[in-house]
Design a protein around this motif. Sequence first.
Motif, PDB file in Angstrom:
ATOM      1  N   ALA A 146      -2.408   5.568   7.967  1.00 41.21           N
ATOM      2  CA  ALA A 146      -1.175   5.520   8.726  1.00 41.21           C
ATOM      3  C   ALA A 146      -0.604   6.904   9.315  1.00 41.21           C
ATOM      4  O   ALA A 146      -0.362   6.971  10.448  1.00 41.21           O
ATOM      5  CB  ALA A 146       0.037   4.917   7.825  1.00 41.21           C
ATOM      6  N   VAL A 147      -0.881   7.908   8.610  1.00 39.99           N
ATOM      7  CA  VAL A 147      -0.364   9.292   8.884  1.00 39.99           C
ATOM      8  C   VAL A 147      -1.560  10.392   8.915  1.00 39.99           C
ATOM      9  O   VAL A 147      -1.449  10.975   9.751  1.00 39.99           O
ATOM     10  CB  VAL A 147       0.893   9.538   7.977  1.00 39.99           C
ATOM     11  N   MET A 148      -1.903  10.752   7.740  1.00 48.69           N
ATOM     12  CA  MET A 148      -2.869  11.594   7.436  1.00 48.69           C
ATOM     13  C   MET A 148      -3.869  11.871   8.354  1.00 48.69           C
ATOM     14  O   MET A 148      -4.303  12.970   8.806  1.00 48.69           O
ATOM     15  CB  MET A 148      -3.465  11.752   6.062  1.00 48.69           C
ATOM     16  N   ASP A 197       0.780  -1.241  -0.053  1.00 51.66           N
ATOM     17  CA  ASP A 197      -0.075   0.017  -0.105  1.00 51.66           C
ATOM     18  C   ASP A 197       0.794   1.293   0.002  1.00 51.66           C
ATOM     19  O   ASP A 197       2.069   1.314   0.013  1.00 51.66           O
ATOM     20  CB  ASP A 197      -0.962  -0.077   1.226  1.00 51.66           C
ATOM     21  N   SER A 198       0.156   2.500   0.246  1.00 51.56           N
ATOM     22  CA  SER A 198       0.967   3.592   0.150  1.00 51.56           C
ATOM     23  C   SER A 198       1.910   4.069   0.939  1.00 51.56           C
ATOM     24  O   SER A 198       2.959   4.903   0.810  1.00 51.56           O
ATOM     25  CB  SER A 198      -0.104   4.888  -0.567  1.00 51.56           C
ATOM     26  N   ALA A 199       1.463   3.813   2.085  1.00 54.42           N
ATOM     27  CA  ALA A 199       2.493   4.377   3.224  1.00 54.42           C
ATOM     28  C   ALA A 199       3.747   3.862   2.976  1.00 54.42           C
ATOM     29  O   ALA A 199       4.783   4.551   3.156  1.00 54.42           O
ATOM     30  CB  ALA A 199       1.960   3.989   4.633  1.00 54.42           C
ATOM     31  N   PRO A 200       4.050   2.423   3.105  1.00 55.19           N
ATOM     32  CA  PRO A 200       5.573   1.981   2.728  1.00 55.19           C
ATOM     33  C   PRO A 200       6.081   2.392   1.362  1.00 55.19           C
ATOM     34  O   PRO A 200       7.379   2.805   1.525  1.00 55.19           O
ATOM     35  CB  PRO A 200       5.127   0.434   2.891  1.00 55.19           C
ATOM     36  N   ALA A 201       5.300   2.524   0.304  1.00 50.75           N
ATOM     37  CA  ALA A 201       5.921   3.157  -0.940  1.00 50.75           C
ATOM     38  C   ALA A 201       6.549   4.625  -0.580  1.00 50.75           C
ATOM     39  O   ALA A 201       7.475   4.992  -0.913  1.00 50.75           O
ATOM     40  CB  ALA A 201       4.851   2.981  -2.063  1.00 50.75           C
ATOM     41  N   ILE A 202       5.433   5.383   0.239  1.00 54.71           N
ATOM     42  CA  ILE A 202       6.072   6.931   0.299  1.00 54.71           C
ATOM     43  C   ILE A 202       7.307   6.752   1.275  1.00 54.71           C
ATOM     44  O   ILE A 202       8.198   7.590   1.420  1.00 54.71           O
ATOM     45  CB  ILE A 202       4.950   7.600   0.901  1.00 54.71           C
ATOM     46  N   ALA A 203       7.217   5.998   2.071  1.00 56.06           N
ATOM     47  CA  ALA A 203       8.206   5.783   3.215  1.00 56.06           C
ATOM     48  C   ALA A 203       9.686   5.489   2.516  1.00 56.06           C
ATOM     49  O   ALA A 203      10.685   6.094   2.820  1.00 56.06           O
ATOM     50  CB  ALA A 203       8.145   4.582   4.504  1.00 56.06           C
TER      51      ALA A 203
END
Length: 354
Positions: A253-255, A93-99
């Motif tokens: 996860a963050v927003m 998903d997107s949080a690990p990709a952005i990390a």
Amino acid sequence: MSDLGEGRAIRPVILAGGSGTRLWPLSTSQRPKHLLPLLGKRSLFEQTLDRFGSRFGEHFAQPIIVANQAQEADLLELAGNSATLVLEPVKRDSAPAIALAAVLAEDDELLLVSPSDHHISDAAAFHTAIGLARPEAEAGRIVTFGIEPDHPATGFGYIGAEQGSDSVRPVARFVEKPPRDRAEAMLEAGGHYWNAGIFLASAKTWREELERHAPAILAAAREALDKAVRDGLVIRVDEQAFASSPARSIDYAVMEHSDRVSVVPVSMGWSDIGSWQALVDASDKDESGNAVASDVLALDCKNTLIRTNGPKVAAIGVEDLVIVSTPDAVLVMRPEEAQRVGEAADWFAAETKP
């Protein structure tokens, strides 16, 4: 001064890990929608690159593309040597990709996170919005781009803004895909925008907020990159380390937890092309409301979308339909049934399973 502002070039982070099966049978896990020319002759991925291309090279640095490793050959062919390609061995998903991108980048680099499979018809309006967001991002905030809604959509998440300037406002809340009555109430109240999943923040801010709200995701990204295999601009992250990351979207996860989020409202002809109905809405149409591709004959049809990458298709006297043909499957439906495409895709997978 450019609408994009002055300072260090912004680094796009293009997320290309989706499967896009909501546009089955044209889009599949092997050939997802961002690799398809759904609107025009260039794929959605190429159109995304174009928004950060040579004409704006002084404002945008070399992109980071975070993608499924199964798409390596396709993406290398399309991106060439114009981007860093970070390959994920498993979907997280997107949080690990952005990390991954945040760990790769330098502290003061502004990272513009953008999906690879969305359509934006007014790139100039997008660039103006980026320029408005830039000072907030440089001040340590995460800026999201809120699409000004023109109808009470129930298929999008919403961003609720606090009072502020017309150009940049603090975010009060994120709302998951609402029922119609709540969507109507939010539009009537004002200050609510569709969540496009596009964000601008410095690498340092991304790392700080991941550390605060999703430390396991950040730790996995660091280890996966420490153990990565690098081949020029291609980075193959370590499978075991990356697989240990929780699989979560950046919203969860963050927003939704951060107190450092702002929104820039923008109207830029945006669509996530997340369903056949969305593609119908975004497509150019003839005087009868039809959106037809080559190898298609439409006689006395109205408000019908017809696509094929298989046999030629002829339709006579039909209206309000989506007709999609591939070498393996044919889909016929009314656009309002778009959310049920997954049922057909699951049936097809079961029927064709070896």
